[in-house]
Design a protein around this motif. Structure first.
Motif, PDB file in Angstrom:
ATOM      1  N   LEU A 182     -78.609 -40.455 -14.122  1.00 32.09           N
ATOM      2  CA  LEU A 182     -79.298 -41.663 -13.458  1.00 32.09           C
ATOM      3  C   LEU A 182     -79.270 -41.333 -11.949  1.00 32.09           C
ATOM      4  N   ALA A 183     -78.062 -41.048 -11.459  1.00 35.49           N
ATOM      5  CA  ALA A 183     -78.036 -40.870  -9.962  1.00 35.49           C
ATOM      6  C   ALA A 183     -78.828 -39.804  -9.435  1.00 35.49           C
ATOM      7  N   ALA A 184     -79.121 -38.977 -10.132  1.00 42.57           N
ATOM      8  CA  ALA A 184     -80.029 -37.681  -9.622  1.00 42.57           C
ATOM      9  C   ALA A 184     -81.429 -38.310  -9.616  1.00 42.57           C
ATOM     10  N   ASN A 185     -81.605 -39.137 -10.659  1.00 36.85           N
ATOM     11  CA  ASN A 185     -83.134 -39.545 -10.603  1.00 36.85           C
ATOM     12  C   ASN A 185     -83.395 -40.663  -9.411  1.00 36.85           C
ATOM     13  N   GLY A 186     -82.250 -41.169  -9.081  1.00 32.01           N
ATOM     14  CA  GLY A 186     -82.346 -41.915  -7.792  1.00 32.01           C
ATOM     15  C   GLY A 186     -82.772 -41.203  -6.649  1.00 32.01           C
ATOM     16  N   VAL A 187     -82.249 -40.127  -6.593  1.00 34.70           N
ATOM     17  CA  VAL A 187     -82.253 -39.176  -5.237  1.00 34.70           C
ATOM     18  C   VAL A 187     -83.744 -38.494  -5.641  1.00 34.70           C
ATOM     19  N   PHE A 188     -83.882 -37.582  -6.483  1.00 28.54           N
ATOM     20  CA  PHE A 188     -84.980 -36.949  -6.556  1.00 28.54           C
ATOM     21  C   PHE A 188     -86.338 -37.506  -7.001  1.00 28.54           C
ATOM     22  N   SER A 189     -86.348 -38.713  -7.431  1.00 29.85           N
ATOM     23  CA  SER A 189     -87.573 -39.489  -7.977  1.00 29.85           C
ATOM     24  C   SER A 189     -87.925 -40.425  -6.778  1.00 29.85           C
ATOM     25  N   PHE A 190     -86.964 -40.487  -5.851  1.00 24.51           N
ATOM     26  CA  PHE A 190     -87.501 -41.424  -4.617  1.00 24.51           C
ATOM     27  C   PHE A 190     -87.616 -40.622  -3.180  1.00 24.51           C
ATOM     28  N   SER A 191     -87.018 -39.372  -3.141  1.00 30.87           N
ATOM     29  CA  SER A 191     -86.925 -39.070  -1.731  1.00 30.87           C
ATOM     30  C   SER A 191     -87.233 -37.780  -1.729  1.00 30.87           C
ATOM     31  N   THR A 192     -88.086 -37.061  -0.672  1.00 25.33           N
ATOM     32  CA  THR A 192     -88.109 -35.761  -0.543  1.00 25.33           C
ATOM     33  C   THR A 192     -87.317 -35.375   0.796  1.00 25.33           C
ATOM     34  N   VAL A 193     -86.451 -36.226   1.183  1.00 21.83           N
ATOM     35  CA  VAL A 193     -85.628 -35.762   2.433  1.00 21.83           C
ATOM     36  C   VAL A 193     -84.764 -34.711   2.325  1.00 21.83           C
ATOM     37  N   PRO A 194     -84.221 -34.358   1.117  1.00 20.44           N
ATOM     38  CA  PRO A 194     -83.419 -32.996   0.894  1.00 20.44           C
ATOM     39  C   PRO A 194     -84.265 -31.806   1.220  1.00 20.44           C
ATOM     40  N   LEU A 195     -85.591 -31.897   0.778  1.00 24.52           N
ATOM     41  CA  LEU A 195     -86.389 -30.709   1.190  1.00 24.52           C
ATOM     42  C   LEU A 195     -86.653 -30.495   2.595  1.00 24.52           C
ATOM     43  N   GLN A 196     -86.719 -31.622   3.362  1.00 24.54           N
ATOM     44  CA  GLN A 196     -86.753 -31.716   4.675  1.00 24.54           C
ATOM     45  C   GLN A 196     -85.465 -30.883   5.523  1.00 24.54           C
ATOM     46  N   GLY A 204     -92.325 -28.492   1.578  1.00 20.68           N
ATOM     47  CA  GLY A 204     -93.427 -29.313   2.192  1.00 20.68           C
ATOM     48  C   GLY A 204     -94.355 -29.518   1.163  1.00 20.68           C
ATOM     49  N   TYR A 205     -94.834 -28.463   0.437  1.00 19.15           N
ATOM     50  CA  TYR A 205     -95.931 -28.405  -0.221  1.00 19.15           C
ATOM     51  C   TYR A 205     -95.221 -29.165  -1.648  1.00 19.15           C
ATOM     52  N   VAL A 206     -94.280 -28.690  -1.969  1.00 17.78           N
ATOM     53  CA  VAL A 206     -93.812 -29.116  -3.437  1.00 17.78           C
ATOM     54  C   VAL A 206     -93.527 -30.565  -3.259  1.00 17.78           C
ATOM     55  N   SER A 207     -93.263 -31.131  -2.078  1.00 11.46           N
ATOM     56  CA  SER A 207     -92.827 -32.722  -1.998  1.00 11.46           C
ATOM     57  C   SER A 207     -94.158 -33.368  -2.406  1.00 11.46           C
ATOM     58  N   ARG A 208     -95.420 -32.826  -1.719  1.00  5.97           N
ATOM     59  CA  ARG A 208     -96.591 -33.456  -1.902  1.00  5.97           C
ATOM     60  C   ARG A 208     -97.118 -33.313  -3.323  1.00  5.97           C
ATOM     61  N   VAL A 209     -96.965 -32.208  -3.925  1.00  7.57           N
ATOM     62  CA  VAL A 209     -97.571 -31.998  -5.279  1.00  7.57           C
ATOM     63  C   VAL A 209     -96.754 -32.889  -6.195  1.00  7.57           C
ATOM     64  N   TYR A 210     -95.602 -33.318  -6.005  1.00 10.51           N
ATOM     65  CA  TYR A 210     -94.548 -34.338  -6.436  1.00 10.51           C
ATOM     66  C   TYR A 210     -95.143 -35.556  -6.467  1.00 10.51           C
ATOM     67  N   ALA A 211     -95.440 -35.592  -5.362  1.00 10.93           N
ATOM     68  CA  ALA A 211     -95.971 -37.238  -4.992  1.00 10.93           C
ATOM     69  C   ALA A 211     -97.078 -37.427  -5.791  1.00 10.93           C
ATOM     70  N   GLU A 212     -98.174 -36.408  -5.764  1.00 17.35           N
ATOM     71  CA  GLU A 212     -99.459 -36.343  -6.499  1.00 17.35           C
ATOM     72  C   GLU A 212     -99.314 -36.848  -8.001  1.00 17.35           C
ATOM     73  N   THR A 213     -98.488 -35.841  -8.589  1.00 19.78           N
ATOM     74  CA  THR A 213     -97.970 -35.903 -10.061  1.00 19.78           C
ATOM     75  C   THR A 213     -97.719 -37.178 -10.693  1.00 19.78           C
ATOM     76  N   LYS A 214     -96.981 -37.857  -9.603  1.00 24.07           N
ATOM     77  CA  LYS A 214     -96.204 -38.952 -10.121  1.00 24.07           C
ATOM     78  C   LYS A 214     -97.326 -39.994 -10.694  1.00 24.07           C
ATOM     79  N   ARG A 215     -98.569 -40.015  -9.944  1.00 25.95           N
ATOM     80  CA  ARG A 215     -99.795 -40.988 -10.072  1.00 25.95           C
ATOM     81  C   ARG A 215     -99.215 -42.470  -9.997  1.00 25.95           C
ATOM     82  N   ARG A 216     -98.449 -42.711  -8.911  1.00 28.24           N
ATOM     83  CA  ARG A 216     -98.199 -44.106  -8.871  1.00 28.24           C
ATOM     84  C   ARG A 216     -99.228 -44.948  -8.048  1.00 28.24           C
ATOM     85  N   PRO A 217     -99.220 -46.201  -8.619  1.00 30.23           N
ATOM     86  CA  PRO A 217    -100.032 -46.835  -7.883  1.00 30.23           C
ATOM     87  C   PRO A 217    -100.235 -46.794  -6.521  1.00 30.23           C
ATOM     88  N   ARG A 218    -101.472 -47.002  -5.884  1.00 29.20           N
ATOM     89  CA  ARG A 218    -101.451 -46.752  -4.380  1.00 29.20           C
ATOM     90  C   ARG A 218    -101.235 -47.954  -3.794  1.00 29.20           C
TER      91      ARG A 218
END
Ligand code: UDP
Ligand code: MG
Length: 313
Positions: free
Chosen positions: A221-235, A292-306
């Motif tokens: 659950l803790a990992a989901n909290g980081v990886f589902s909401f933040s791309t800062v580790p990639l930066q 940088g690209y992965v983080s954007r692909v990741y955001a797109e695949t989520k299909r969250r409401p904008r």
């Protein structure tokens, strides 16, 4: 203000030890809230059986026969607390949904205050633990550092809030627009926006039975909290790459100075060590760019409401 229809949403996984008592207390709570005119008489509870392999479902069925306000949803297999809770929230009827644990660690006394906060205009009311004296030192410390880390990573979470909260119908509809599978509800709910309030309560020890959250599930659950909401580790990879690159260039100049101005230069040292650091930094930078690209692909695949509309006039 006209009372609304409340639904208490409770995920249950192997909760036979505690469930009969929980159902009795929740029914008493519904009676009390109805008598005080805070909720409508057709308010109910929705117990979500998360693929239990004990008598949980039989207890729910038997309770349903005795009192029609008990409703049950049975998942086909164990999908975990977050998914069970989501199944309940997205399928329970009612104007106000309050999610709480089956073990009654969350204080029922906070629910009337949540409803009052809703009447004052809050669409989402977070239950926040005032004190954690029943939690172990490890749990307290790890929770504190985890929330600290999440905030550093730019994840908007309410500190010391788990999944004890009230959501109005509008917020629940908006939640339905989030289609991600790696669920971390306490990260999604603040993203919904809307007016919110906090109600503090004291967390109790588990009424009966054992925890259904072993360390492995907690870490997941803790990992989901980081990886589902933040791309800062990639930066961070990119930043690290820059730092190492600068360092290796600096070391190159230093080696040159040692060679030119002293007699201490080791033959072969600079030509072996400096390229190693430099190439390492180039690799880190390259991974960072891919990130940088992965983080954007990741955001797109989520299909969250904008966006979520609260009102149109
Ligand atoms: N739960 C669930 N599915 C799971 C694990 C837990 O539905 O796979 C439910 C459980 O029945 C309880 C709630 O999630 O209602 C919180 O679990 P628990 O109280 O065991 O966690 P803890 O309070 O120890 O962190
Ligand atoms: Mg618990």
């Amino acid at each position: 203000m006209k009372p609304k229809r409340l639904n208490l949403v409770v995920p249950c996984f192997n909760e036979e030890a505690v469930l009969p008592e929980t159902i009795a207390r929740l029914l008493a709570l519904l009676d009390d809230l109805t008598a005080r005119g805070l909720v409508r008489a057709d308010s109910a509870m929705t117990l979500v059986d998360d693929g239990s392999h004990d008598d949980t479902w039989d207890i729910i069925e038997a309770a349903k026969v005795r009192d029609a306000r008990v409703c049950g949803i049975r998942l086909s297999a164990n999908r975990g607390h977050q998914h069970a809770l989501l199944a309940g929230l997205l399928n329970a009827p009612g104007d106000l949904l309050v999610s709480l644990d089956a073990d009654l660690q969350d204080d029922l006394g906070a629910i009337p205050r949540m409803i009052e906060a809703h009447q004052r205009g809050a669409e989402i009311v977070y239950g926040v633990r005032a004190r954690r004296e029943h939690d172990s030192l490890f749990k307290r410390y790890s929770a504190w550092s985890y929330y600290w880390l999440l905030r550093k990573l730019g994840v908007d979470v309410v500190a010391d809030h788990a999944d004890f909260r009230l959501m109005g119908r509008q917020a629940v509809e908006a939640l339905g627009g989030f289609t991600e599978v790696n669920l971390f509800l306490r990260g999604i709910v603040p993203l919904l926006g809307f007016r919110s309030e906090v109600v503090t309560y004291e967390r109790r020890p588990r009424l009966a039975g054992e925890t259904k959250y072993p360390l492995s599930k907690m870490i997941a659950l803790a990992a989901n909290g980081v990886f589902s909401f933040s791309t800062v580790p990639l930066q961070w990879i990119t930043v690290l790459g820059f730092v190492v690159a600068l360092g290796s260039v600096g070391a190159g100049f230093w080696a040159l100075a040692v060679r030119l101005f002293t007699a201490r230069a080791l033959p072969g040292w600079a030509s072996t060590v400096i390229p190693m650091y430099f190439l390492g930094s180039v690799q880190l930078l390259a991974i960072g760019i891919i990130g940088g690209y992965v983080s954007r692909v990741y955001a797109e695949t989520k299909r969250r409401p904008r966006f979520i509309i609260e009102k149109t006039i």
